[in-house]
Design a protein around this motif. Sequence first.
Motif, mmCIF file in Angstrom:
data_model
loop_
_atom_site.group_PDB
_atom_site.id
_atom_site.type_symbol
_atom_site.label_atom_id
_atom_site.label_comp_id
_atom_site.label_asym_id
_atom_site.label_seq_id
_atom_site.Cartn_x
_atom_site.Cartn_y
_atom_site.Cartn_z
ATOM 1 N N LEU A 138 0.821 -1.220 0.000
ATOM 2 C CA LEU A 138 0.000 0.000 0.000
ATOM 3 C C LEU A 138 0.845 1.256 0.000
ATOM 4 C CD1 LEU A 138 -2.900 -0.866 2.506
ATOM 5 C CD2 LEU A 138 -3.102 -0.450 0.053
ATOM 6 N N VAL A 139 1.886 1.287 0.837
ATOM 7 C CA VAL A 139 2.688 2.508 0.946
ATOM 8 C C VAL A 139 3.493 2.745 -0.331
ATOM 9 C CG1 VAL A 139 4.834 1.604 1.963
ATOM 10 C CG2 VAL A 139 3.995 3.859 2.627
ATOM 11 N N LEU A 140 3.944 1.673 -0.974
ATOM 12 C CA LEU A 140 4.638 1.838 -2.249
ATOM 13 C C LEU A 140 3.687 2.369 -3.320
ATOM 14 C CD1 LEU A 140 6.855 -1.382 -2.368
ATOM 15 C CD2 LEU A 140 7.630 0.961 -2.015
ATOM 16 N N ILE A 142 4.363 5.968 -5.065
ATOM 17 C CA ILE A 142 4.633 6.003 -6.502
ATOM 18 C C ILE A 142 3.516 6.727 -7.257
ATOM 19 C CG2 ILE A 142 4.889 4.528 -8.551
ATOM 20 C CD1 ILE A 142 6.334 2.519 -6.781
ATOM 21 N N SER A 143 2.315 6.723 -6.720
ATOM 22 C CA SER A 143 1.198 7.406 -7.386
ATOM 23 C C SER A 143 1.098 8.883 -7.007
ATOM 24 C CB SER A 143 -0.120 6.710 -7.039
ATOM 25 O OG SER A 143 -0.379 6.790 -5.638
ATOM 26 N N SER A 144 2.035 9.377 -6.218
ATOM 27 C CA SER A 144 2.005 10.787 -5.818
ATOM 28 C C SER A 144 2.225 11.703 -7.023
ATOM 29 C CB SER A 144 3.073 11.060 -4.749
ATOM 30 O OG SER A 144 4.359 10.722 -5.220
ATOM 31 N N TYR A 145 1.812 12.935 -6.881
ATOM 32 C CA TYR A 145 1.837 13.898 -7.993
ATOM 33 C C TYR A 145 3.262 14.153 -8.468
ATOM 34 C CZ TYR A 145 1.284 18.263 -10.574
ATOM 35 O OH TYR A 145 1.324 19.229 -11.539
ATOM 36 N N ASN A 146 3.438 14.126 -9.781
ATOM 37 C CA ASN A 146 4.716 14.453 -10.417
ATOM 38 C C ASN A 146 5.849 13.514 -9.956
ATOM 39 O OD1 ASN A 146 6.067 16.023 -12.314
ATOM 40 N ND2 ASN A 146 6.884 17.421 -10.753
ATOM 41 N N PHE A 147 5.504 12.276 -9.723
ATOM 42 C CA PHE A 147 6.510 11.311 -9.265
ATOM 43 C C PHE A 147 7.389 10.873 -10.426
ATOM 44 C CE2 PHE A 147 7.842 6.894 -8.811
ATOM 45 C CZ PHE A 147 8.490 6.925 -7.593
ATOM 46 N N LYS A 148 8.698 10.799 -10.169
ATOM 47 C CA LYS A 148 9.658 10.302 -11.149
ATOM 48 C C LYS A 148 10.463 9.194 -10.496
ATOM 49 C CE LYS A 148 10.212 14.457 -14.008
ATOM 50 N NZ LYS A 148 8.944 15.008 -13.614
ATOM 51 N N PHE A 202 -2.074 4.069 -8.512
ATOM 52 C CA PHE A 202 -2.174 3.411 -7.208
ATOM 53 C C PHE A 202 -2.653 1.967 -7.357
ATOM 54 C CE2 PHE A 202 -4.483 2.164 -3.384
ATOM 55 C CZ PHE A 202 -3.572 2.489 -2.385
ATOM 56 N N GLY A 203 -3.735 1.767 -8.098
ATOM 57 C CA GLY A 203 -4.279 0.431 -8.276
ATOM 58 C C GLY A 203 -3.333 -0.475 -9.043
ATOM 59 N N ARG A 204 -2.693 0.076 -10.079
ATOM 60 C CA ARG A 204 -1.781 -0.742 -10.882
ATOM 61 C C ARG A 204 -0.575 -1.201 -10.061
ATOM 62 N NH1 ARG A 204 -0.357 2.758 -14.468
ATOM 63 N NH2 ARG A 204 1.686 3.233 -13.619
ATOM 64 N N VAL A 205 0.024 -0.285 -9.320
ATOM 65 C CA VAL A 205 1.201 -0.629 -8.509
ATOM 66 C C VAL A 205 0.851 -1.654 -7.446
ATOM 67 C CG1 VAL A 205 2.895 0.275 -6.860
ATOM 68 C CG2 VAL A 205 2.378 1.554 -8.940
ATOM 69 N N TYR A 206 -0.269 -1.448 -6.759
ATOM 70 C CA TYR A 206 -0.663 -2.395 -5.713
ATOM 71 C C TYR A 206 -0.943 -3.775 -6.311
ATOM 72 C CZ TYR A 206 -2.928 -4.517 -1.714
ATOM 73 O OH TYR A 206 -3.238 -5.370 -0.682
ATOM 74 N N ILE A 263 -10.131 -2.497 -4.766
ATOM 75 C CA ILE A 263 -9.624 -1.388 -5.585
ATOM 76 C C ILE A 263 -10.068 -1.562 -7.032
ATOM 77 C CG2 ILE A 263 -7.516 -0.331 -6.507
ATOM 78 C CD1 ILE A 263 -6.171 -1.008 -3.823
ATOM 79 N N ASP A 264 -10.026 -2.794 -7.526
ATOM 80 C CA ASP A 264 -10.444 -3.058 -8.905
ATOM 81 C C ASP A 264 -11.939 -2.794 -9.089
ATOM 82 O OD1 ASP A 264 -10.011 -4.333 -11.619
ATOM 83 O OD2 ASP A 264 -11.508 -5.700 -10.779
ATOM 84 N N MET A 265 -12.746 -3.096 -8.082
ATOM 85 C CA MET A 265 -14.177 -2.840 -8.164
ATOM 86 C C MET A 265 -14.470 -1.353 -8.354
ATOM 87 S SD MET A 265 -15.489 -5.332 -5.089
ATOM 88 C CE MET A 265 -16.970 -4.337 -4.877
ATOM 89 N N ALA A 266 -13.633 -0.505 -7.791
ATOM 90 C CA ALA A 266 -13.900 0.936 -7.811
ATOM 91 C C ALA A 266 -13.482 1.602 -9.103
ATOM 92 C CB ALA A 266 -13.184 1.610 -6.633
ATOM 93 N N ARG A 267 -12.825 0.880 -10.010
ATOM 94 C CA ARG A 267 -12.291 1.519 -11.219
ATOM 95 C C ARG A 267 -13.405 2.100 -12.085
ATOM 96 N NH1 ARG A 267 -13.282 -3.526 -12.640
ATOM 97 N NH2 ARG A 267 -13.910 -3.939 -14.800
#
Length: 485
Positions: free
Chosen positions: A129-131, A135-141, A421-425, A478-482
Amino acid sequence: MYEREEEYIKKSIDWFTIALYLIMVLSGWFSIYGASYNYEHATSMFDLSGRAGMQLVWIGTSLVLGFVILKLDSNLYDILAYYIYAIFILLLIATIFLSTDIRGSGSWLKITDSIQIQPAEFAKFSVALVLAKFISSYNFKLLAPKNLMIIAGLILLPMLLIVLQNETGSALVYSVFILMLYREGLPGIILFLGGALIVFFVIGLKYSSTDIGVISTGEFITIILSILISAGFLISFRKDSNTARNIILGLILIMGIGYFVSLSGVAVDFGILALVAVGAMSVYLLFLAKKYWSKVYLLTAVFAISSVLLIGSVDYIFTDIMQPHQQMRIKVTLGMEDDLMGAGYNVNQSKIAIGSGGFLGKGYLNGTQTKLKYVPEQDTDFIFCTVGEEQGFAGSVFVLLLFSALILRLIFLAERQKNTFGRVYGYCVACILFFHMAINVGMVIGLTPVIGIPLPFFSYGGSSLWGFTILLFIFLRIDMARKRR
């Protein structure tokens, strides 16, 4: 938006994944009963005094837990990710001081006389979850040095705390998150370099008993390999065949000079000459990296230096950091020791059980090796040998196909997410299940060292089943909410 939440769940949930989960959980329950079955004192599958009966309790509570997770708002996992991670870090710290020792492992917290939990099993979903949150934070590189350091810290912190609990196997599971990073843009060359360093460690250890001068044969071989791989990088990623040629010619020149000097009667240490060659190559590459501001030159130089440092520390890591039982397990796996009555006993008996099953197996509850309790931990870490003996090659392949179908389905679900977020998790979940399956099956058939990690949904244990259920059902929610996002 659906009027009723129950209708929304029915129409949005991925029922294929749910079906795979239920098949695996029920198959695991039957396997646990088969592994713990006693001819003389046979009990019912529903008897709570037996392993199968207790596992049924864990299955029931896991289904309730999964249903609760599906009912919660999916945004909670995004909002609370850092808090959940912090809670489990504190729990892992507390476990170091409050744990109950079980077979040398200090990773269990005692709740009651009959109930104990292993926080390391639950911490996996908190790290995932924390990863995903970071990683989904704004302007993340991803390739920004600061971000890579933070990601490394988020992964290494729980690993270190679990190692301090004397649970190295569970700690190694967290290293698999690097595969998720590869999907998010981590260059493949880094994965290759990391894999090469692992191979260097194995070669350096396996051939450490013979020497070339003051260094072992394994160290000498890995030094030569590091030079050749470095030259290959320059040709593949920089198209710089001249530098690669110069590096190889420099190695040949240094070793050639040493050979002709040795003909004159002067003692020459070819191991030291190889180290000198790597040192000279690293300096040369650092010079080119500064001159051309090239990441390829810099990365190749770092790889060469890391290779030398790893090669020089193999003996220290193996002898001073690893515990005696871990050393023996690795030696047995690499064929350096034959300890059929000690560290190699579990694996040897497991292979006998699997081999005796043949193609179709001996039949349910008819396994002799497992019924006579020749295989230790046959209902937990070595549950796969029960499948192999009773259901044979066909049953073993069926179990592996179930895992393959689940992992591939999770990758499909991860790719269809509409947010990072959903993809990374999702990829984190797939990576964890893949690591557990590959290492557990590998250690049961003698391909990997015995590190004591469970086979997901099959091995006996409440913490394990709860942990994997939470991990999986959060992703399903998370997938249900897409569709609503």
